[in-house]
Each structure stands twice: as structure tokens, then as C-alpha cells.
Motif scaffolding. Sequence first.
Motif, PDB file in Angstrom:
ATOM      1  N   TYR A   1       0.624  -1.490  -0.169  1.00 14.08           N
ATOM      2  CA  TYR A   1       0.206  -0.431  -0.400  1.00 14.08           C
ATOM      3  C   TYR A   1       0.610   1.497  -0.075  1.00 14.08           C
ATOM      4  O   TYR A   1       0.720   2.299  -0.917  1.00 14.08           O
ATOM      5  CB  TYR A   1      -0.906  -0.374   1.106  1.00 14.08           C
ATOM      6  CG  TYR A   1      -1.654   1.450   0.991  1.00 14.08           C
ATOM      7  CD1 TYR A   1      -2.942   0.779   0.544  1.00 14.08           C
ATOM      8  CD2 TYR A   1      -1.316   2.592   2.064  1.00 14.08           C
ATOM      9  CE1 TYR A   1      -3.411   2.601   0.404  1.00 14.08           C
ATOM     10  CE2 TYR A   1      -2.749   3.776   2.081  1.00 14.08           C
ATOM     11  CZ  TYR A   1      -3.709   3.136   1.269  1.00 14.08           C
ATOM     12  OH  TYR A   1      -4.244   4.465   1.234  1.00 14.08           O
ATOM     13  N   ARG A   2       1.879   1.179   0.967  1.00 15.19           N
ATOM     14  CA  ARG A   2       2.571   2.532   1.057  1.00 15.19           C
ATOM     15  C   ARG A   2       3.448   2.377  -0.590  1.00 15.19           C
ATOM     16  O   ARG A   2       3.924   3.974  -0.340  1.00 15.19           O
ATOM     17  CB  ARG A   2       3.651   2.918   1.738  1.00 15.19           C
ATOM     18  CG  ARG A   2       2.822   2.557   3.614  1.00 15.19           C
ATOM     19  CD  ARG A   2       3.726   2.164   4.987  1.00 15.19           C
ATOM     20  NE  ARG A   2       4.548   1.315   5.327  1.00 15.19           N
ATOM     21  CZ  ARG A   2       3.009   0.341   6.040  1.00 15.19           C
ATOM     22  NH1 ARG A   2       2.291   0.656   6.572  1.00 15.19           N
ATOM     23  NH2 ARG A   2       4.083  -1.202   6.192  1.00 15.19           N
TER      24      ARG A   2
ATOM     25  N   GLN B   1       1.393   3.670  -2.745  1.00 19.97           N
ATOM     26  CA  GLN B   1       1.711   5.525  -2.181  1.00 19.97           C
ATOM     27  C   GLN B   1       2.368   6.847  -3.030  1.00 19.97           C
ATOM     28  O   GLN B   1       2.466   7.320  -4.131  1.00 19.97           O
ATOM     29  CB  GLN B   1       0.959   5.660  -0.773  1.00 19.97           C
ATOM     30  CG  GLN B   1       0.223   5.845  -0.709  1.00 19.97           C
ATOM     31  CD  GLN B   1      -0.663   5.800   1.280  1.00 19.97           C
ATOM     32  OE1 GLN B   1       0.692   5.420   1.997  1.00 19.97           O
ATOM     33  NE2 GLN B   1      -1.144   6.532   1.694  1.00 19.97           N
ATOM     34  N   ARG B   2       3.632   5.753  -2.911  1.00 24.82           N
ATOM     35  CA  ARG B   2       4.618   7.067  -2.845  1.00 24.82           C
ATOM     36  C   ARG B   2       5.148   6.999  -4.484  1.00 24.82           C
ATOM     37  O   ARG B   2       5.186   7.563  -5.517  1.00 24.82           O
ATOM     38  CB  ARG B   2       5.726   6.079  -1.397  1.00 24.82           C
ATOM     39  CG  ARG B   2       5.897   6.270  -1.039  1.00 24.82           C
ATOM     40  CD  ARG B   2       7.300   6.286  -0.436  1.00 24.82           C
ATOM     41  NE  ARG B   2       7.282   5.984   1.256  1.00 24.82           N
ATOM     42  CZ  ARG B   2       8.255   6.025   1.990  1.00 24.82           C
ATOM     43  NH1 ARG B   2       9.430   5.697   1.534  1.00 24.82           N
ATOM     44  NH2 ARG B   2       7.904   6.230   3.192  1.00 24.82           N
TER      45      ARG B   2
ATOM     46  N   GLN C   1       2.854   9.476  -6.232  1.00 26.66           N
ATOM     47  CA  GLN C   1       2.981  10.415  -6.406  1.00 26.66           C
ATOM     48  C   GLN C   1       4.314  11.261  -7.359  1.00 26.66           C
ATOM     49  O   GLN C   1       4.507  11.946  -7.508  1.00 26.66           O
ATOM     50  CB  GLN C   1       3.410  11.066  -5.004  1.00 26.66           C
ATOM     51  CG  GLN C   1       2.113  10.368  -3.999  1.00 26.66           C
ATOM     52  CD  GLN C   1       3.416  11.043  -2.525  1.00 26.66           C
ATOM     53  OE1 GLN C   1       4.100  10.882  -2.833  1.00 26.66           O
ATOM     54  NE2 GLN C   1       2.246  10.345  -1.501  1.00 26.66           N
TER      55      GLN C   1
ATOM     56  N   GLN D   1      -4.422   0.214  -3.879  1.00 29.66           N
ATOM     57  CA  GLN D   1      -5.636   1.237  -3.232  1.00 29.66           C
ATOM     58  C   GLN D   1      -4.491   2.577  -3.151  1.00 29.66           C
ATOM     59  O   GLN D   1      -4.649   3.691  -2.946  1.00 29.66           O
ATOM     60  CB  GLN D   1      -5.655   0.708  -1.790  1.00 29.66           C
ATOM     61  CG  GLN D   1      -6.762  -0.420  -2.891  1.00 29.66           C
ATOM     62  CD  GLN D   1      -7.242  -1.484  -1.641  1.00 29.66           C
ATOM     63  OE1 GLN D   1      -6.988  -1.301  -0.475  1.00 29.66           O
ATOM     64  NE2 GLN D   1      -8.258  -1.936  -1.469  1.00 29.66           N
ATOM     65  N   GLY D   2      -2.882   2.160  -2.522  1.00 24.15           N
ATOM     66  CA  GLY D   2      -2.328   2.834  -2.521  1.00 24.15           C
ATOM     67  C   GLY D   2      -2.181   3.687  -4.020  1.00 24.15           C
ATOM     68  O   GLY D   2      -1.142   5.059  -3.514  1.00 24.15           O
TER      69      GLY D   2
ATOM     70  N   TRP E   1      -5.387   6.043  -4.169  1.00 24.72           N
ATOM     71  CA  TRP E   1      -5.154   7.407  -3.854  1.00 24.72           C
ATOM     72  C   TRP E   1      -3.890   8.138  -2.414  1.00 24.72           C
ATOM     73  O   TRP E   1      -4.068   8.808  -1.765  1.00 24.72           O
ATOM     74  CB  TRP E   1      -5.785   6.816  -2.113  1.00 24.72           C
ATOM     75  CG  TRP E   1      -6.525   6.094  -1.651  1.00 24.72           C
ATOM     76  CD1 TRP E   1      -7.284   4.838  -2.342  1.00 24.72           C
ATOM     77  CD2 TRP E   1      -8.672   6.709  -2.495  1.00 24.72           C
ATOM     78  NE1 TRP E   1      -8.639   4.462  -2.583  1.00 24.72           N
ATOM     79  CE2 TRP E   1      -9.488   5.490  -2.563  1.00 24.72           C
ATOM     80  CE3 TRP E   1      -8.950   8.207  -2.764  1.00 24.72           C
ATOM     81  CZ2 TRP E   1     -10.514   5.945  -3.041  1.00 24.72           C
ATOM     82  CZ3 TRP E   1     -10.111   8.445  -3.054  1.00 24.72           C
ATOM     83  CH2 TRP E   1     -10.978   7.030  -3.102  1.00 24.72           C
ATOM     84  N   GLY E   2      -3.024   7.212  -3.247  1.00 21.58           N
ATOM     85  CA  GLY E   2      -1.340   8.015  -3.464  1.00 21.58           C
ATOM     86  C   GLY E   2      -1.598   9.686  -3.582  1.00 21.58           C
ATOM     87  O   GLY E   2      -0.918  10.290  -2.548  1.00 21.58           O
TER      88      GLY E   2
END
Length: 126
Positions: free
Chosen positions: A86-87, A90-91, A94, A121-122, A125-126
Motif C-alpha cells: 500500500y505504501r 502511494q509513493r 506521487q 489502493q495505495g 489514493w496516493g
Amino acid sequence: MHVDPADFYPFYWGAAQEVGAGEGKGYNCNVPLPLGADGIAFLQALSRLLSALTEFKPQAIVIALGLDAHKDDPLAGMTLETEDFYRIGQRLAQVKGPKVIVQEGGYPTDSLSDNLAAFLQGFEWG
């Protein structure tokens, strides 16, 4: 980013000093991690890689999503948890510019679909 080829598959390419050759010199960046690296080590290395990527200013990014880095994968060289994916998503979300995600690693385990869902998902929503 992958396990150091001195200690793990594929054993013959992916060393940090392999930066490309000829006109492509400097366009390749391998980030080998120690065998058994966890999510913290992976995310720290990802931060360094993304800093280099920002300086490079690519026109597009291809993400080779290796879900085999999860601790439950039978051929895992790392010990990532589902939450780490997930993380990571996200990264990567970006990073500026167009991106393509290619899922290229991950063997059938009970956690494989959870790892993919967590990454997506990450990324969303990132």
C-alpha cells in the motif's frame, strides 16, 4: 529494486554498478537490497530511487510490480508485508508523469491478491 544478485536470483545481473552502456550509460539504476530486506529497508531504498528519478525527469515510468517480495512468497528474497505494498503504491503514485504498471512477480499464495489490491489502493489514493 531487487535482492542483491550476489546473494539471490538472477545471480548475474542487477548490480549497483550496472548503469547502462554506450548511449544508454547513466540511464539504468539498480538498487540491490540485502537478502531478507523488510518493508522499512525497501521504502528507504525507494525514497532514494525516487530522488534520483526526480532529477532524471523521465517522460514516462514503467513500474515492474514484483509481488514476490512478500514474506509468504515461496521464492521471496524479501519479507515485505501486505501493508508495505500500500505504501509503495502511494509513493509511486506521487511521481509526476505517465506511468504503466506491469505485474511481473508473485506466485500463487493466499496473500497474492491482497498484496495486489493493497498496491492498487495505495496507488489510487496516493
